[in-house]
Design an enzyme around this catalytic site. Structure first.
Site, PDB file in Angstrom:
ATOM      1  N   ARG A  10      -3.362 -26.738 -31.060  1.00  0.00           N
ATOM      2  CA  ARG A  10      -3.865 -26.353 -29.489  1.00  0.00           C
ATOM      3  C   ARG A  10      -2.908 -25.264 -29.128  1.00  0.00           C
ATOM      4  O   ARG A  10      -1.838 -25.313 -29.515  1.00  0.00           O
ATOM      5  CB  ARG A  10      -3.294 -27.663 -28.670  1.00  0.00           C
ATOM      6  CG  ARG A  10      -3.459 -27.306 -27.255  1.00  0.00           C
ATOM      7  CD  ARG A  10      -3.254 -28.650 -26.385  1.00  0.00           C
ATOM      8  NE  ARG A  10      -4.410 -29.331 -26.255  1.00  0.00           N
ATOM      9  CZ  ARG A  10      -4.801 -30.105 -25.391  1.00  0.00           C
ATOM     10  NH1 ARG A  10      -3.863 -30.739 -24.522  1.00  0.00           N
ATOM     11  NH2 ARG A  10      -5.933 -30.870 -25.379  1.00  0.00           N
ATOM     12  N   ARG A  15      -3.267 -37.361 -24.940  1.00  0.00           N
ATOM     13  CA  ARG A  15      -4.322 -38.012 -25.622  1.00  0.00           C
ATOM     14  C   ARG A  15      -4.753 -37.372 -26.857  1.00  0.00           C
ATOM     15  O   ARG A  15      -4.873 -37.780 -28.021  1.00  0.00           O
ATOM     16  CB  ARG A  15      -5.535 -38.109 -24.756  1.00  0.00           C
ATOM     17  CG  ARG A  15      -5.597 -39.525 -23.943  1.00  0.00           C
ATOM     18  CD  ARG A  15      -6.644 -39.160 -22.679  1.00  0.00           C
ATOM     19  NE  ARG A  15      -5.754 -38.258 -21.966  1.00  0.00           N
ATOM     20  CZ  ARG A  15      -4.776 -38.623 -21.138  1.00  0.00           C
ATOM     21  NH1 ARG A  15      -4.370 -39.813 -20.857  1.00  0.00           N
ATOM     22  NH2 ARG A  15      -3.990 -37.599 -20.335  1.00  0.00           N
ATOM     23  N   THR A  16      -4.928 -35.943 -26.782  1.00  0.00           N
ATOM     24  CA  THR A  16      -5.536 -35.181 -27.863  1.00  0.00           C
ATOM     25  C   THR A  16      -4.670 -35.461 -29.259  1.00  0.00           C
ATOM     26  O   THR A  16      -5.022 -35.664 -30.288  1.00  0.00           O
ATOM     27  CB  THR A  16      -5.579 -33.778 -27.502  1.00  0.00           C
ATOM     28  OG1 THR A  16      -6.527 -33.832 -26.257  1.00  0.00           O
ATOM     29  CG2 THR A  16      -6.360 -32.915 -28.527  1.00  0.00           C
ATOM     30  N   HIS A  62     -12.622 -26.565 -26.159  1.00  0.00           N
ATOM     31  CA  HIS A  62     -11.867 -27.715 -26.569  1.00  0.00           C
ATOM     32  C   HIS A  62     -13.332 -28.641 -27.357  1.00  0.00           C
ATOM     33  O   HIS A  62     -13.656 -29.771 -26.783  1.00  0.00           O
ATOM     34  CB  HIS A  62     -11.499 -28.742 -25.399  1.00  0.00           C
ATOM     35  CG  HIS A  62     -10.561 -29.951 -25.558  1.00  0.00           C
ATOM     36  ND1 HIS A  62     -10.149 -30.047 -26.950  1.00  0.00           N
ATOM     37  CD2 HIS A  62      -9.851 -30.470 -24.738  1.00  0.00           C
ATOM     38  CE1 HIS A  62      -9.334 -31.068 -26.650  1.00  0.00           C
ATOM     39  NE2 HIS A  62      -9.283 -31.479 -25.323  1.00  0.00           N
ATOM     40  N   LYS A  90      10.785 -17.438 -30.874  1.00  0.00           N
ATOM     41  CA  LYS A  90      11.600 -16.180 -31.253  1.00  0.00           C
ATOM     42  C   LYS A  90      11.016 -15.087 -31.287  1.00  0.00           C
ATOM     43  O   LYS A  90      11.339 -14.109 -31.835  1.00  0.00           O
ATOM     44  CB  LYS A  90      12.236 -16.737 -32.813  1.00  0.00           C
ATOM     45  CG  LYS A  90      13.232 -17.928 -32.598  1.00  0.00           C
ATOM     46  CD  LYS A  90      13.788 -17.765 -34.133  1.00  0.00           C
ATOM     47  CE  LYS A  90      14.581 -19.244 -34.297  1.00  0.00           C
ATOM     48  NZ  LYS A  90      14.764 -19.499 -35.800  1.00  0.00           N
TER      49      LYS A  90
HETATM   50  C1  NCD Z   1      -8.126 -31.738 -21.041  1.00  0.00           C
HETATM   51  C2  NCD Z   1      -7.643 -30.405 -21.765  1.00  0.00           C
HETATM   52  O1  NCD Z   1      -6.606 -30.672 -22.086  1.00  0.00           O
HETATM   53  O2  NCD Z   1      -8.207 -29.527 -21.533  1.00  0.00           O
HETATM   54  N1  NCD Z   1      -7.601 -33.009 -21.583  1.00  0.00           N
HETATM   55  C3  NCD Z   1      -7.635 -33.659 -22.665  1.00  0.00           C
HETATM   56  O3  NCD Z   1      -7.654 -32.943 -23.727  1.00  0.00           O
HETATM   57  N2  NCD Z   1      -7.926 -35.033 -22.766  1.00  0.00           N
HETATM   58  C4  NCD Z   1      -8.205 -31.720 -19.480  1.00  0.00           C
HETATM   59  C5  NCD Z   1      -7.370 -31.483 -18.826  1.00  0.00           C
HETATM   60  O4  NCD Z   1      -6.059 -31.266 -19.288  1.00  0.00           O
HETATM   61  O5  NCD Z   1      -7.355 -31.424 -17.545  1.00  0.00           O
END
Ligand code: NCD
Length: 304
Positions: free
Chosen positions: A100, A50-51, A128, A79
């Site tokens: 991320r 999703r992100t 997040h 590497k």
């Molecule tokens: C969350 C995350 O990655 O922290 N998911 C997300 O970004 N929608 C929560 C999760 O992975 O459980």
């Protein structure tokens, strides 16, 4: 100076949060040229559905372009390249960075190296911020307000970065009560509890969900995150601690809304999906609009 980087929700003001909520709502369903000709580096050194996709959809909707790392093992980090070196190079290839990373503090580290607009898309169990902002937008959109609500955070409160980021935003509002529901081993870290105390927000820690149902306005479920456990036996022991079923939802207020950052594993049964209380798919959609709002405005601020 206006914001060009977002690594944590801890330094956001209420004015900023209200502004981004309003902007996200204005951008709902739109296609614009705010990022015309702008290249966004979408750097995902940890799995995401999703992100990453909602960020990338947001870039396209703003008329921007993308270069992407969707898998850490396909980069030079594999590497042995340091994060600092990677960022120093990628900032020359992209105008805005979205990252991320599995390590706590990686976003702040990257921002020591680059002055480019930067958005933290999750750093380990730490923060997040874009998720927390889209969660606040969803709460506002579903309930018409944020002040006065009783909000339960349920599941993995120790490693869950979304709930950590959310608490920093709750303290900016007049939340009635926060209920923190988790197994003993996955309780909210003390520094977050101290913050709630300091800001005078009423909260209660509990290991039981059912008894709280009648008082909850927003029920925020989270996944017990296998990837954060060193001891897998402990994961299997705690997995399935809380399972939200349609019957359990019906024991709460009819106007209650259920949120979840997703992905879900077994903590919400699929019979909840058809209930009006189910807001998690709308929440996932809202992610696109909140990320449009953030990308648009961080880029705008950078160029002012
Ligand atoms: C969350 C995350 O990655 O922290 N998911 C997300 O970004 N929608 C929560 C999760 O992975 O459980």
């Amino acid at each position: 100076m206006k914001r060009t980087q977002l690594t944590t929700t801890a330094d956001l003001t209420k004015e900023e949060v209200d502004f981004f909520i309003k902007e996200a709502d204005e951008l709902r369903g739109k296609r614009t040229k705010d990022l015309d000709g702008v290249i966004v580096g979408s750097l995902f050194f940890e799995p995401s559905t999703r992100t990453r996709l909602s960020f990338e959809s947001a870039v396209h909707r703003l008329g921007g372009r993308l270069i992407t790392v969707a898998n850490a093992s396909s980069t030079s980090m594999k590497k042995g390249e340091t994060l600092n070196d990677s960022i120093s190079v990628i900032e020359k290839y992209a105008d805005i960075l979205v990252m991320r990373h599995p390590k706590e503090g990686a976003a702040a580290e990257a921002c020591q190296v680059t002055k480019s607009p930067f958005l933290n898309a999750g750093d380990g169990a730490n923060q997040h911020p874009t998720q927390a902002l889209l969660d606040m937008y969803t709460i506002h959109k579903e309930m018409g307000k944020i002040d006065g609500l009783t909000i339960a955070l349920v599941g993995d409160l120790k490693f869950g970065r979304t709930v950590h980021s959310l608490l920093h935003l709750f303290v900016l509002y007049d939340i009635k009560k926060v209920i923190l529901v988790s197994p003993e081993q996955l309780k909210m870290p003390n520094n977050y509890l101290d913050m709630l105390k300091e800001k005078g927000i009423e909260f209660e820690e509990s290991s039981e969900l059912n008894k709280h149902m009648p008082e909850i306005d927003i029920l925020y479920m989270t996944r017990i995150q296998q990837e954060r456990f060193e001891d897998l036996d402990q994961y299997y022991q705690l997995k399935g601690s809380y399972v939200l079923t349609a019957d359990l939802v019906k024991s709460g207020k009819p106007e209650m809304r259920v949120l979840h950052p997703l992905p879900r594993v077994d903590e919400i049964t699929t019979d909840v999906d058809a209930l009006p209380q189910c807001a998690y798919f709308r929440q996932a959609e809202n992610g696109v609009y909140m990320r449009m709002a953030l990308l648009k405005n961080l880029w705008k601020n950078y160029n002012q």
